[in-house]
Design a protein around this motif. Structure first.
Motif, mmCIF file in Angstrom:
data_model
loop_
_atom_site.group_PDB
_atom_site.id
_atom_site.type_symbol
_atom_site.label_atom_id
_atom_site.label_comp_id
_atom_site.label_asym_id
_atom_site.label_seq_id
_atom_site.Cartn_x
_atom_site.Cartn_y
_atom_site.Cartn_z
ATOM 1 N N LEU A 1 0.851 -1.313 -0.260
ATOM 2 C CA LEU A 1 0.003 -0.023 -0.108
ATOM 3 C C LEU A 1 0.962 1.368 0.096
ATOM 4 C CD1 LEU A 1 -3.070 -1.171 2.387
ATOM 5 C CD2 LEU A 1 -3.168 -0.498 -0.208
ATOM 6 N N GLY A 2 2.053 0.940 0.706
ATOM 7 C CA GLY A 2 2.804 2.369 0.464
ATOM 8 C C GLY A 2 3.510 2.504 -0.799
ATOM 9 N N SER A 3 3.567 1.527 -1.599
ATOM 10 C CA SER A 3 4.038 1.707 -2.739
ATOM 11 C C SER A 3 2.852 2.348 -3.917
ATOM 12 C CB SER A 3 4.503 0.327 -3.553
ATOM 13 O OG SER A 3 5.577 0.012 -2.961
ATOM 14 N N ILE A 4 1.705 1.793 -3.547
ATOM 15 C CA ILE A 4 0.577 2.476 -4.204
ATOM 16 C C ILE A 4 0.498 3.849 -3.818
ATOM 17 C CG2 ILE A 4 -2.052 2.492 -4.331
ATOM 18 C CD1 ILE A 4 -1.821 -0.678 -4.066
ATOM 19 N N ASN A 5 0.813 4.300 -2.652
ATOM 20 C CA ASN A 5 0.570 5.528 -2.038
ATOM 21 C C ASN A 5 1.806 6.644 -2.670
ATOM 22 O OD1 ASN A 5 0.589 7.266 1.029
ATOM 23 N ND2 ASN A 5 -1.235 6.819 -0.147
ATOM 24 N N GLU A 6 2.831 5.977 -2.824
ATOM 25 C CA GLU A 6 3.948 6.722 -3.656
ATOM 26 C C GLU A 6 3.518 6.928 -4.959
ATOM 27 O OE1 GLU A 6 8.707 5.714 -4.785
ATOM 28 O OE2 GLU A 6 7.990 5.086 -2.704
ATOM 29 N N GLY A 7 3.042 6.103 -5.599
ATOM 30 C CA GLY A 7 2.498 6.201 -7.040
ATOM 31 C C GLY A 7 1.214 7.250 -7.200
ATOM 32 N N GLN A 8 0.652 7.403 -5.998
ATOM 33 C CA GLN A 8 -0.405 8.325 -6.025
ATOM 34 C C GLN A 8 -0.046 9.708 -6.060
ATOM 35 O OE1 GLN A 8 -2.611 6.628 -2.827
ATOM 36 N NE2 GLN A 8 -4.331 5.645 -4.310
ATOM 37 N N TYR A 9 1.010 10.003 -5.042
ATOM 38 C CA TYR A 9 1.478 11.203 -5.069
ATOM 39 C C TYR A 9 2.486 11.582 -6.206
ATOM 40 C CZ TYR A 9 0.332 11.856 -0.044
ATOM 41 O OH TYR A 9 -0.306 11.936 0.989
ATOM 42 N N GLY A 10 3.178 10.644 -6.850
ATOM 43 C CA GLY A 10 3.751 11.082 -7.950
ATOM 44 C C GLY A 10 2.687 11.267 -9.221
ATOM 45 N N MET A 11 1.487 10.591 -9.371
ATOM 46 C CA MET A 11 0.580 11.125 -10.226
ATOM 47 C C MET A 11 0.250 12.416 -9.912
ATOM 48 S SD MET A 11 -1.486 7.425 -10.577
ATOM 49 C CE MET A 11 -2.770 8.308 -11.106
ATOM 50 N N GLN A 12 -0.013 12.854 -8.633
ATOM 51 C CA GLN A 12 -0.433 13.967 -8.154
ATOM 52 C C GLN A 12 0.499 15.098 -8.732
ATOM 53 O OE1 GLN A 12 -3.177 15.689 -7.403
ATOM 54 N NE2 GLN A 12 -2.364 17.524 -7.171
ATOM 55 N N SER A 13 1.718 14.930 -8.377
ATOM 56 C CA SER A 13 2.871 15.943 -9.045
ATOM 57 C C SER A 13 2.932 16.243 -10.276
ATOM 58 C CB SER A 13 4.288 15.211 -8.349
ATOM 59 O OG SER A 13 5.343 16.084 -8.702
ATOM 60 N N ALA A 14 2.747 14.752 -11.100
ATOM 61 C CA ALA A 14 3.034 14.698 -12.563
ATOM 62 C C ALA A 14 1.472 15.780 -13.148
ATOM 63 C CB ALA A 14 2.744 13.230 -13.230
ATOM 64 N N PHE A 15 0.453 15.351 -12.657
ATOM 65 C CA PHE A 15 -0.697 16.142 -13.193
ATOM 66 C C PHE A 15 -0.615 17.465 -12.680
ATOM 67 C CE2 PHE A 15 -2.964 12.118 -13.160
ATOM 68 C CZ PHE A 15 -3.439 12.069 -14.630
ATOM 69 N N SER A 16 -0.119 18.004 -11.744
ATOM 70 C CA SER A 16 0.010 19.419 -11.382
ATOM 71 C C SER A 16 1.090 19.974 -12.212
ATOM 72 C CB SER A 16 0.397 19.478 -9.930
ATOM 73 O OG SER A 16 -0.443 19.053 -8.998
ATOM 74 N N THR A 17 2.281 19.343 -12.492
ATOM 75 C CA THR A 17 3.107 20.002 -13.257
ATOM 76 C C THR A 17 2.938 20.149 -14.467
ATOM 77 O OG1 THR A 17 4.968 19.056 -11.776
ATOM 78 C CG2 THR A 17 5.506 19.691 -14.202
ATOM 79 N N GLY A 18 1.934 19.141 -15.216
ATOM 80 C CA GLY A 18 1.556 19.245 -16.570
ATOM 81 C C GLY A 18 0.398 20.322 -16.678
ATOM 82 N N ASN A 19 -0.287 20.514 -15.567
ATOM 83 C CA ASN A 19 -1.418 21.452 -15.666
ATOM 84 C C ASN A 19 -0.766 22.945 -15.884
ATOM 85 O OD1 ASN A 19 -4.057 22.517 -15.651
ATOM 86 N ND2 ASN A 19 -4.043 22.685 -13.415
ATOM 87 N N GLN A 20 0.444 23.177 -14.749
ATOM 88 C CA GLN A 20 0.786 24.351 -14.871
ATOM 89 C C GLN A 20 1.653 24.598 -16.285
ATOM 90 O OE1 GLN A 20 0.583 26.797 -12.283
ATOM 91 N NE2 GLN A 20 1.560 28.030 -13.711
ATOM 92 N N THR A 21 2.154 23.483 -16.832
ATOM 93 C CA THR A 21 3.029 23.813 -18.076
ATOM 94 C C THR A 21 2.153 24.083 -18.893
ATOM 95 O OG1 THR A 21 4.884 22.127 -17.132
ATOM 96 C CG2 THR A 21 4.617 22.563 -19.434
ATOM 97 N N MET A 22 0.828 23.534 -19.015
ATOM 98 C CA MET A 22 -0.067 23.868 -20.202
ATOM 99 C C MET A 22 -0.642 25.220 -19.908
ATOM 100 S SD MET A 22 -3.476 21.658 -21.351
ATOM 101 C CE MET A 22 -4.124 21.764 -19.446
#
Length: 111
Positions: A69-90
């Motif tokens: 579950l910690g690995s899943i959690n890490e992936g969720q935070y990574g996805m949040q970071s990627a989406f936020s970065t992509g949103n700001q870049t766009m």
């Protein structure tokens, strides 16, 4: 084609929920072992061996589940970071492109 539409905090909320579920799952395993303790002397043969094995490995099982579950959690935070970065870049790219666009050239002129 499907479209994902979610709020800015959706993945952060999901990650917090997953983290809480990990702790809750560990507590439930502990409660299961404690609740089954009175039965430990009632098993014989393969049932006793399986119960004793589960009880002996409960910490390992809990650690494995928490790690998963910690690995899943890490992936969720990574996805949040990627989406936020992509949103700001766009948004930055759109603003940069609009600043160089010649909107006057697009106006229709009547003669």
């Amino acid at each position: 084609m499907s479209r994902w539409d979610f709020g800015e905090q959706t993945l952060t909320t999901l990650a917090r929920s997953t983290s809480g579920s990990s702790d809750e799952l560990a507590d439930l395993i502990t409660q299961l072992i404690q609740a089954a303790e009175p039965l430990s002397g009632k098993f014989n043969g393969a049932g006793k061996a399986a119960f004793d094995s589960f009880k002996a490995r409960s910490d390992e099982i809990t650690a494995d589940l928490k790690a998963g579950l910690g690995s899943i959690n890490e992936g969720q935070y990574g996805m949040q970071s990627a989406f936020s970065t992509g949103n700001q870049t766009m948004a930055d790219d759109a603003n940069r492109n609009m600043s160089t666009a010649n909107f006057d050239a697009a106006k229709f002129k009547t003669v």
